[in-house]
Motif scaffolding. Structure first.
Motif, PDB file in Angstrom:
ATOM      1  N   CYS A  60      33.012  13.473   9.481  1.00 41.02           N
ATOM      2  CA  CYS A  60      34.113  12.704   8.922  1.00 41.02           C
ATOM      3  C   CYS A  60      33.491  11.655   7.731  1.00 41.02           C
ATOM      4  O   CYS A  60      34.336  11.043   7.454  1.00 41.02           O
ATOM      5  CB  CYS A  60      34.357  11.861  10.217  1.00 41.02           C
ATOM      6  N   HIS A  61      32.424  11.903   7.320  1.00 45.26           N
ATOM      7  CA  HIS A  61      32.391  11.052   6.148  1.00 45.26           C
ATOM      8  C   HIS A  61      32.232   9.738   6.230  1.00 45.26           C
ATOM      9  O   HIS A  61      32.187   8.742   5.228  1.00 45.26           O
ATOM     10  CB  HIS A  61      33.082  11.423   4.903  1.00 45.26           C
ATOM     11  N   SER A  62      32.032   9.182   7.493  1.00 47.09           N
ATOM     12  CA  SER A  62      31.787   7.695   7.883  1.00 47.09           C
ATOM     13  C   SER A  62      30.208   7.482   8.429  1.00 47.09           C
ATOM     14  O   SER A  62      29.599   8.624   8.373  1.00 47.09           O
ATOM     15  CB  SER A  62      32.465   7.463   8.916  1.00 47.09           C
ATOM     16  N   TRP A  63      29.932   6.364   8.537  1.00 48.67           N
ATOM     17  CA  TRP A  63      28.747   6.149   9.220  1.00 48.67           C
ATOM     18  C   TRP A  63      28.857   5.849  10.765  1.00 48.67           C
ATOM     19  O   TRP A  63      29.677   5.237  10.990  1.00 48.67           O
ATOM     20  CB  TRP A  63      27.972   5.017   8.482  1.00 48.67           C
ATOM     21  N   HIS A  64      27.760   6.116  11.438  1.00 46.83           N
ATOM     22  CA  HIS A  64      27.723   6.080  12.954  1.00 46.83           C
ATOM     23  C   HIS A  64      26.295   5.478  13.394  1.00 46.83           C
ATOM     24  O   HIS A  64      25.526   5.484  12.352  1.00 46.83           O
ATOM     25  CB  HIS A  64      27.872   7.137  13.430  1.00 46.83           C
ATOM     26  N   LEU A  65      26.343   4.995  14.670  1.00 43.80           N
ATOM     27  CA  LEU A  65      24.987   4.491  15.147  1.00 43.80           C
ATOM     28  C   LEU A  65      24.736   5.490  16.238  1.00 43.80           C
ATOM     29  O   LEU A  65      25.370   6.011  16.949  1.00 43.80           O
ATOM     30  CB  LEU A  65      25.309   3.056  15.528  1.00 43.80           C
ATOM     31  N   THR A  66      23.405   5.580  16.408  1.00 41.67           N
ATOM     32  CA  THR A  66      22.796   6.409  17.322  1.00 41.67           C
ATOM     33  C   THR A  66      21.612   5.760  17.933  1.00 41.67           C
ATOM     34  O   THR A  66      20.855   4.969  17.483  1.00 41.67           O
ATOM     35  CB  THR A  66      22.524   7.752  16.687  1.00 41.67           C
ATOM     36  N   SER A  67      21.180   6.032  19.222  1.00 43.49           N
ATOM     37  CA  SER A  67      20.024   5.651  19.974  1.00 43.49           C
ATOM     38  C   SER A  67      18.950   6.654  19.843  1.00 43.49           C
ATOM     39  O   SER A  67      18.107   6.418  20.298  1.00 43.49           O
ATOM     40  CB  SER A  67      20.615   5.357  21.509  1.00 43.49           C
ATOM     41  N   LYS A  68      19.272   7.780  19.086  1.00 33.75           N
ATOM     42  CA  LYS A  68      17.868   8.571  18.854  1.00 33.75           C
ATOM     43  C   LYS A  68      17.010   8.196  18.079  1.00 33.75           C
ATOM     44  O   LYS A  68      17.502   7.768  16.709  1.00 33.75           O
ATOM     45  CB  LYS A  68      18.826   9.912  18.442  1.00 33.75           C
ATOM     46  N   LYS A  69      15.907   8.020  18.358  1.00 34.38           N
ATOM     47  CA  LYS A  69      14.909   7.830  17.213  1.00 34.38           C
ATOM     48  C   LYS A  69      14.631   8.913  16.274  1.00 34.38           C
ATOM     49  O   LYS A  69      14.976   9.977  16.309  1.00 34.38           O
ATOM     50  CB  LYS A  69      13.646   7.557  18.200  1.00 34.38           C
ATOM     51  N   LEU A  70      14.375   8.544  15.324  1.00 38.60           N
ATOM     52  CA  LEU A  70      14.077   9.274  13.771  1.00 38.60           C
ATOM     53  C   LEU A  70      12.782  10.095  14.370  1.00 38.60           C
ATOM     54  O   LEU A  70      11.938   9.711  14.436  1.00 38.60           O
ATOM     55  CB  LEU A  70      13.887   8.348  12.670  1.00 38.60           C
ATOM     56  N   THR A  71      12.823  11.322  14.125  1.00 37.69           N
ATOM     57  CA  THR A  71      11.686  12.495  14.112  1.00 37.69           C
ATOM     58  C   THR A  71      11.470  13.101  12.864  1.00 37.69           C
ATOM     59  O   THR A  71      12.555  13.115  12.257  1.00 37.69           O
ATOM     60  CB  THR A  71      11.735  13.146  15.425  1.00 37.69           C
ATOM     61  N   GLY A  72      10.465  13.584  12.437  1.00 32.22           N
ATOM     62  CA  GLY A  72      10.428  14.218  11.226  1.00 32.22           C
ATOM     63  C   GLY A  72      10.244  13.493  10.034  1.00 32.22           C
ATOM     64  O   GLY A  72       9.766  12.422   9.867  1.00 32.22           O
ATOM     65  N   ASN A  73      10.950  14.289   8.901  1.00 32.46           N
ATOM     66  CA  ASN A  73      11.091  13.258   7.508  1.00 32.46           C
ATOM     67  C   ASN A  73      11.949  12.397   7.653  1.00 32.46           C
ATOM     68  O   ASN A  73      12.906  12.284   8.210  1.00 32.46           O
ATOM     69  CB  ASN A  73      11.385  14.731   6.645  1.00 32.46           C
ATOM     70  N   VAL A  74      11.829  11.074   6.817  1.00 32.97           N
ATOM     71  CA  VAL A  74      12.507  10.159   6.882  1.00 32.97           C
ATOM     72  C   VAL A  74      13.513  10.714   5.708  1.00 32.97           C
ATOM     73  O   VAL A  74      13.151  10.733   4.327  1.00 32.97           O
ATOM     74  CB  VAL A  74      11.793   8.811   6.203  1.00 32.97           C
ATOM     75  N   PRO A  75      14.826  10.465   5.922  1.00 26.87           N
ATOM     76  CA  PRO A  75      16.142  10.866   5.027  1.00 26.87           C
ATOM     77  C   PRO A  75      15.995   9.637   4.039  1.00 26.87           C
ATOM     78  O   PRO A  75      15.660   8.385   4.489  1.00 26.87           O
ATOM     79  CB  PRO A  75      17.180  10.743   6.084  1.00 26.87           C
ATOM     80  N   LYS A  76      16.647   9.900   2.991  1.00 22.38           N
ATOM     81  CA  LYS A  76      16.517   8.985   1.778  1.00 22.38           C
ATOM     82  C   LYS A  76      17.214   7.932   2.260  1.00 22.38           C
ATOM     83  O   LYS A  76      17.066   6.691   1.725  1.00 22.38           O
ATOM     84  CB  LYS A  76      16.986   9.597   0.654  1.00 22.38           C
ATOM     85  N   TRP A  77      18.404   7.858   3.016  1.00 26.79           N
ATOM     86  CA  TRP A  77      19.044   6.735   3.335  1.00 26.79           C
ATOM     87  C   TRP A  77      18.318   5.745   4.371  1.00 26.79           C
ATOM     88  O   TRP A  77      18.691   4.655   4.378  1.00 26.79           O
ATOM     89  CB  TRP A  77      20.399   6.933   4.095  1.00 26.79           C
ATOM     90  N   GLU A  78      17.486   6.178   4.904  1.00 19.26           N
ATOM     91  CA  GLU A  78      16.729   5.203   5.712  1.00 19.26           C
ATOM     92  C   GLU A  78      15.510   4.626   5.035  1.00 19.26           C
ATOM     93  O   GLU A  78      14.693   3.790   5.557  1.00 19.26           O
ATOM     94  CB  GLU A  78      15.911   6.176   6.901  1.00 19.26           C
ATOM     95  N   ARG A  79      15.043   5.081   3.745  1.00 19.78           N
ATOM     96  CA  ARG A  79      13.755   4.507   3.072  1.00 19.78           C
ATOM     97  C   ARG A  79      14.067   3.018   2.573  1.00 19.78           C
ATOM     98  O   ARG A  79      13.316   2.207   2.717  1.00 19.78           O
ATOM     99  CB  ARG A  79      13.543   5.418   1.863  1.00 19.78           C
ATOM    100  N   ARG A  80      15.458   2.669   2.300  1.00 18.44           N
ATOM    101  CA  ARG A  80      15.609   1.281   1.737  1.00 18.44           C
ATOM    102  C   ARG A  80      16.574   1.062   2.873  1.00 18.44           C
ATOM    103  O   ARG A  80      17.783   1.369   3.022  1.00 18.44           O
ATOM    104  CB  ARG A  80      16.319   1.440   0.568  1.00 18.44           C
TER     105      ARG A  80
END
Length: 86
Positions: A60-80
């Motif tokens: 849908c090209h919006s942003w959402h919130l999730t309760s799932k913890k990040l696993t694996g590689n850190v996506p670029k939007w999570e770095r900053r």
């Protein structure tokens, strides 16, 4: 014919137009707004399952919130990960 739900998003529209996606999750227009909502939820004092991060929805090209913890590689939007505009 009903199409499958993908990541909390479900298709709608006419069959000959191709499916558009409508998410059942709360949409946020950008990362900043999603992170502000996340911070408000964290500071509300509620207990139980809580969202832990924001992510961009490719359906849908919006942003959402999730309760799932990040696993694996850190996506670029999570770095900053800051709520300050700069």
């Amino acid at each position: 014919m009903k199409m499958a739900t993908v990541g909390g998003c479900e298709p709608f529209g006419q069959p000959n137009e191709g499916p558009a996606m409508a998410c059942q999750k709360n949409p946020y227009p950008n990362q900043f707004t999603a992170l502000r909502a996340l911070e408000a939820i964290r500071s509300s004092g509620k207990t139980g399952k809580q969202p832990v991060r924001a992510y961009p929805c490719q359906h849908c090209h919006s942003w959402h919130l999730t309760s799932k913890k990040l696993t694996g590689n850190v996506p670029k939007w999570e770095r900053r990960h800051s709520l300050t505009r700069g």
